[in-house]
Design an enzyme around this catalytic site. Structure first.
Site, mmCIF file in Angstrom:
data_model
loop_
_atom_site.group_PDB
_atom_site.id
_atom_site.type_symbol
_atom_site.label_atom_id
_atom_site.label_comp_id
_atom_site.label_asym_id
_atom_site.label_seq_id
_atom_site.Cartn_x
_atom_site.Cartn_y
_atom_site.Cartn_z
ATOM 1 N N ASP A 36 0.826 -1.223 0.000
ATOM 2 C CA ASP A 36 0.000 0.000 0.000
ATOM 3 C C ASP A 36 0.860 1.273 0.000
ATOM 4 O O ASP A 36 0.426 2.331 -0.449
ATOM 5 C CB ASP A 36 -0.919 0.041 1.233
ATOM 6 C CG ASP A 36 -2.026 -0.999 1.123
ATOM 7 O OD1 ASP A 36 -2.155 -1.595 0.031
ATOM 8 O OD2 ASP A 36 -2.725 -1.224 2.130
ATOM 9 N N THR A 77 16.029 -10.465 -12.929
ATOM 10 C CA THR A 77 16.255 -11.149 -14.205
ATOM 11 C C THR A 77 14.944 -11.796 -14.667
ATOM 12 O O THR A 77 13.974 -11.872 -13.903
ATOM 13 C CB THR A 77 17.366 -12.203 -14.053
ATOM 14 O OG1 THR A 77 17.073 -13.015 -12.917
ATOM 15 C CG2 THR A 77 18.718 -11.544 -13.851
ATOM 16 N N ALA A 100 21.392 -4.361 -15.324
ATOM 17 C CA ALA A 100 22.502 -5.305 -15.506
ATOM 18 C C ALA A 100 21.998 -6.678 -15.101
ATOM 19 O O ALA A 100 21.368 -6.822 -14.050
ATOM 20 C CB ALA A 100 23.691 -4.911 -14.637
ATOM 21 N N SER A 101 22.252 -7.667 -15.947
ATOM 22 C CA SER A 101 21.899 -9.040 -15.561
ATOM 23 C C SER A 101 22.790 -9.461 -14.398
ATOM 24 O O SER A 101 22.464 -10.386 -13.655
ATOM 25 C CB SER A 101 22.076 -10.004 -16.733
ATOM 26 O OG SER A 101 23.440 -10.095 -17.099
ATOM 27 N N ASN A 102 23.933 -8.766 -14.243
ATOM 28 C CA ASN A 102 24.818 -9.042 -13.128
ATOM 29 C C ASN A 102 25.589 -7.759 -12.805
ATOM 30 O O ASN A 102 26.298 -7.237 -13.657
ATOM 31 C CB ASN A 102 25.776 -10.176 -13.490
ATOM 32 C CG ASN A 102 26.468 -10.721 -12.267
ATOM 33 O OD1 ASN A 102 26.999 -9.966 -11.476
ATOM 34 N ND2 ASN A 102 26.439 -12.023 -12.101
ATOM 35 N N HIS A 135 23.283 -21.954 -9.133
ATOM 36 C CA HIS A 135 22.753 -20.960 -8.195
ATOM 37 C C HIS A 135 22.007 -21.672 -7.071
ATOM 38 O O HIS A 135 21.635 -22.839 -7.210
ATOM 39 C CB HIS A 135 21.781 -19.999 -8.893
ATOM 40 C CG HIS A 135 22.475 -18.940 -9.693
ATOM 41 N ND1 HIS A 135 22.872 -19.141 -10.984
ATOM 42 C CD2 HIS A 135 22.844 -17.669 -9.377
ATOM 43 C CE1 HIS A 135 23.455 -18.037 -11.434
ATOM 44 N NE2 HIS A 135 23.457 -17.130 -10.491
ATOM 45 N N HIS A 136 21.716 -20.899 -6.019
ATOM 46 C CA HIS A 136 20.917 -21.392 -4.888
ATOM 47 C C HIS A 136 19.532 -21.863 -5.354
ATOM 48 O O HIS A 136 19.027 -21.426 -6.390
ATOM 49 C CB HIS A 136 20.770 -20.280 -3.826
ATOM 50 C CG HIS A 136 20.222 -19.016 -4.403
ATOM 51 N ND1 HIS A 136 18.886 -18.747 -4.470
ATOM 52 C CD2 HIS A 136 20.843 -17.965 -4.988
ATOM 53 C CE1 HIS A 136 18.698 -17.587 -5.056
ATOM 54 N NE2 HIS A 136 19.876 -17.087 -5.382
ATOM 55 N N LYS A 139 16.352 -19.598 -6.567
ATOM 56 C CA LYS A 139 16.347 -18.813 -7.804
ATOM 57 C C LYS A 139 15.182 -19.249 -8.691
ATOM 58 O O LYS A 139 14.973 -20.432 -8.934
ATOM 59 C CB LYS A 139 17.683 -18.987 -8.537
ATOM 60 C CG LYS A 139 17.775 -18.114 -9.769
ATOM 61 C CD LYS A 139 19.201 -17.933 -10.236
ATOM 62 C CE LYS A 139 19.262 -17.108 -11.502
ATOM 63 N NZ LYS A 139 18.735 -15.750 -11.330
ATOM 64 N N GLY A 145 20.204 -14.960 -15.797
ATOM 65 C CA GLY A 145 20.390 -13.814 -16.703
ATOM 66 C C GLY A 145 21.858 -13.677 -17.090
ATOM 67 O O GLY A 145 22.199 -13.334 -18.230
ATOM 68 N N THR A 146 22.740 -13.969 -16.148
ATOM 69 C CA THR A 146 24.189 -13.871 -16.417
ATOM 70 C C THR A 146 24.612 -14.907 -17.469
ATOM 71 O O THR A 146 25.384 -14.596 -18.376
ATOM 72 C CB THR A 146 24.968 -14.113 -15.107
ATOM 73 O OG1 THR A 146 24.481 -13.182 -14.156
ATOM 74 C CG2 THR A 146 26.456 -13.935 -15.292
HETATM 75 N N1 NAD Z 1 21.591 -8.398 -11.478
HETATM 76 C C1 NAD Z 1 22.240 -8.927 -10.427
HETATM 77 O O1 NAD Z 1 23.415 -8.631 -10.186
HETATM 78 C C2 NAD Z 1 21.494 -9.892 -9.529
HETATM 79 C C3 NAD Z 1 22.121 -10.454 -8.413
HETATM 80 C C4 NAD Z 1 21.363 -11.274 -7.577
HETATM 81 C C5 NAD Z 1 20.035 -11.513 -7.853
HETATM 82 N N2 NAD Z 1 19.473 -10.978 -8.974
HETATM 83 C C6 NAD Z 1 18.040 -11.117 -9.280
HETATM 84 O O2 NAD Z 1 17.343 -10.204 -8.459
HETATM 85 C C7 NAD Z 1 16.024 -10.707 -8.144
HETATM 86 C C8 NAD Z 1 15.836 -10.739 -6.641
HETATM 87 O O3 NAD Z 1 16.801 -11.590 -6.051
HETATM 88 P P1 NAD Z 1 16.802 -11.882 -4.462
HETATM 89 O O4 NAD Z 1 17.878 -12.879 -4.294
HETATM 90 O O5 NAD Z 1 16.824 -10.627 -3.674
HETATM 91 O O6 NAD Z 1 15.373 -12.594 -4.306
HETATM 92 P P2 NAD Z 1 14.478 -12.707 -2.989
HETATM 93 O O7 NAD Z 1 13.407 -13.696 -3.319
HETATM 94 O O8 NAD Z 1 15.325 -12.930 -1.779
HETATM 95 O O9 NAD Z 1 13.838 -11.247 -2.845
HETATM 96 C C9 NAD Z 1 12.856 -10.731 -3.693
HETATM 97 C C10 NAD Z 1 11.945 -9.872 -2.846
HETATM 98 O O10 NAD Z 1 11.039 -9.175 -3.712
HETATM 99 C C11 NAD Z 1 9.763 -9.200 -3.085
HETATM 100 N N3 NAD Z 1 8.753 -8.969 -4.101
HETATM 101 C C12 NAD Z 1 8.201 -9.852 -4.966
HETATM 102 N N4 NAD Z 1 7.276 -9.232 -5.736
HETATM 103 C C13 NAD Z 1 7.246 -7.940 -5.350
HETATM 104 C C14 NAD Z 1 6.517 -6.807 -5.759
HETATM 105 N N5 NAD Z 1 5.607 -6.883 -6.737
HETATM 106 N N6 NAD Z 1 6.748 -5.628 -5.136
HETATM 107 C C15 NAD Z 1 7.652 -5.531 -4.132
HETATM 108 N N7 NAD Z 1 8.375 -6.578 -3.698
HETATM 109 C C16 NAD Z 1 8.183 -7.761 -4.291
HETATM 110 C C17 NAD Z 1 9.673 -10.562 -2.408
HETATM 111 O O11 NAD Z 1 8.688 -10.582 -1.396
HETATM 112 C C18 NAD Z 1 11.100 -10.695 -1.852
HETATM 113 O O12 NAD Z 1 11.216 -10.142 -0.558
HETATM 114 C C19 NAD Z 1 15.952 -12.059 -8.849
HETATM 115 O O13 NAD Z 1 15.367 -11.878 -10.111
HETATM 116 C C20 NAD Z 1 17.430 -12.462 -9.012
HETATM 117 O O14 NAD Z 1 17.621 -13.342 -10.113
HETATM 118 C C21 NAD Z 1 20.186 -10.182 -9.803
#
Ligand code: NAD
Length: 238
Positions: A36, A77, A100-102, A135-136, A139, A145-146
Site C-alpha cells: 500500500d 532477471t 545489468a543481468s549481473n 545458483h541457490h 532462484k 540472466g548472467t
Molecule cells: N543483477 C544482479 O546482479 C542480480 C544479483 C542477484 C540476484 N538478482 C536477481 O534479483 C532478483 C531478486 O533476487 P533476491 O535474491 O533478492 O530474491 P528474494 O526472493 O530474496 O527477494 C525478492 C523480494 O522481492 C519481493 N517482491 C516480490 N514481488 C514484489 C513486488 N511486486 N513488489 C515488491 N516486492 C516484491 C519478495 O517478497 C522478496 O522479498 C531475482 O530476479 C534475481 O535473479 C540479480
C-alpha cells in the site's frame, strides 16, 4: 541520495547495507507486505529506486517509477520480453533505466574475457563450447540472466554457434546452457571449450551477494548524472 528499495529480500537487504555505508538514505523498503505504501507520491520523494523483485512483477514496478519520473536501477532477471517497451520509455519519454543481468564488477570483467576468448577460439579447429551455471535453490529463473549474457557474448564472437538452448542441443550450431540448483550458491558460471584432446575453462564464482549490491549502488549513483537506457558498459570504462 535518497533511495527507495523495491523488493526487500536477499538483495534488497544487502543493498541497504552498502547504501548506508556509502552515506545514502534508504527512505523506503517496499515489499509485498507493505505494497500500500508503494505509491507514486512516495516514489516522488526519492532520487532513485533500486528494484530487485521477481520476473513477474519487475516491469509493472518500472512503469510506476517512470510515472513518478525517477531513475530506476534494476537487477531482476527474467523480464526481458518487455525490454523493447522499457527502451521505448527511455527514448520517447526521457526516462532513465539502468539494467545489468549481473552488477558484479568481476562478472563484468568476465563478460569481456568471454568475448575475447570466443574470438580467439575461431582460430583453432575442433572445439565445442558449453556454459554451466549453478545458483541457490530459491532462484526462480533458469538459465540465469548472467548465463544468457555470456551465451550472447559467445555467440556474437564464436562462428560455430548461432543460438543458445537449455540443456539439449539438436545440432552443433546450438550452444547448450546447463543449469544446476544447489543450496546457498550465490552464483557460479563456467564457459567450457572441449576438443578431442583437452578442455579450456574460465569460471567466475561469487563469494557472496556483496559484489552485486555494490555494483547496484554504484549504478544508482551513476543514474544521478546520466540518462536514458544505461548498462554496466556505460558505468565501467573497460
Ligand atoms: N543483477 C544482479 O546482479 C542480480 C544479483 C542477484 C540476484 N538478482 C536477481 O534479483 C532478483 C531478486 O533476487 P533476491 O535474491 O533478492 O530474491 P528474494 O526472493 O530474496 O527477494 C525478492 C523480494 O522481492 C519481493 N517482491 C516480490 N514481488 C514484489 C513486488 N511486486 N513488489 C515488491 N516486492 C516484491 C519478495 O517478497 C522478496 O522479498 C531475482 O530476479 C534475481 O535473479 C540479480
Amino acid at each position: 541520495m535518497k533511495i527507495a528499495l523495491i523488493g526487500y529480500g536477499k538483495m534488497g537487504k544487502e543493498i541497504e547495507k552498502i547504501a548506508i555505508e556509502r552515506g545514502h538514505d534508504v527512505l523506503f523498503k517496499f515489499d509485498v507486505a507493505n505494497s500500500d505504501d508503494f505509491t507514486i507520491s512516495n516514489l516522488k520523494k526519492v532520487d532513485v529506486a533500486i528494484e530487485f523483485t521477481q520476473p513477474s512483477s519487475a516491469y509493472k514496478n518500472y512503469l510506476k517509477c517512470f510515472e513518478a519520473n525517477i531513475p530506476v536501477v534494476s537487477g531482476t532477471t527474467g523480464w526481458l520480453n518487455d525490454l523493447l517497451n522499457v527502451k521505448s520509455h527511455c527514448e520517447n519519454n526521457k526516462q532513465t533505466f539502468f539494467y545489468a543481468s549481473n552488477f558484479s564488477l568481476g562478472v563484468n570483467l568476465f563478460f569481456k574475457l568471454n568475448k575475447k576468448l570466443a574470438k580467439l577460439m575461431n582460430k583453432v579447429e575442433g572445439y565445442d563450447a558449453l556454459i554451466l551455471e549453478t545458483h541457490h535453490t530459491e532462484k526462480k529463473d533458469a538459465p540465469s540472466g548472467t548465463a544468457i549474457t555470456l551465451a550472447e557474448g559467445l555467440i556474437e564472437n564464436f562462428r560455430k554457434k548461432n543460438n543458445w538452448v537449455k540443456e539439449n542441443a539438436v545440432n552443433d550450431k546450438e550452444l547448450v546452457i546447463r543449469s544446476y540448483r544447489e543450496d546457498k550458491v550465490p552464483g557460479l558460471h563456467t564457459i567450457k571449450y572441449e576438443s578431442d584432446v583437452d578442455y579450456i575453462e574460465i569460471t567466475h564464482s561469487a563469494k557472496s551477494r556483496k559484489g552485486f549490491a555494490l555494483g547496484a549502488v554504484l549504478a544508482a549513483e551513476f543514474s544521478q548524472n546520466h540518462s536514458g537506457f544505461l548498462t554496466m558498459d556505460d558505468l565501467l570504462d573497460f
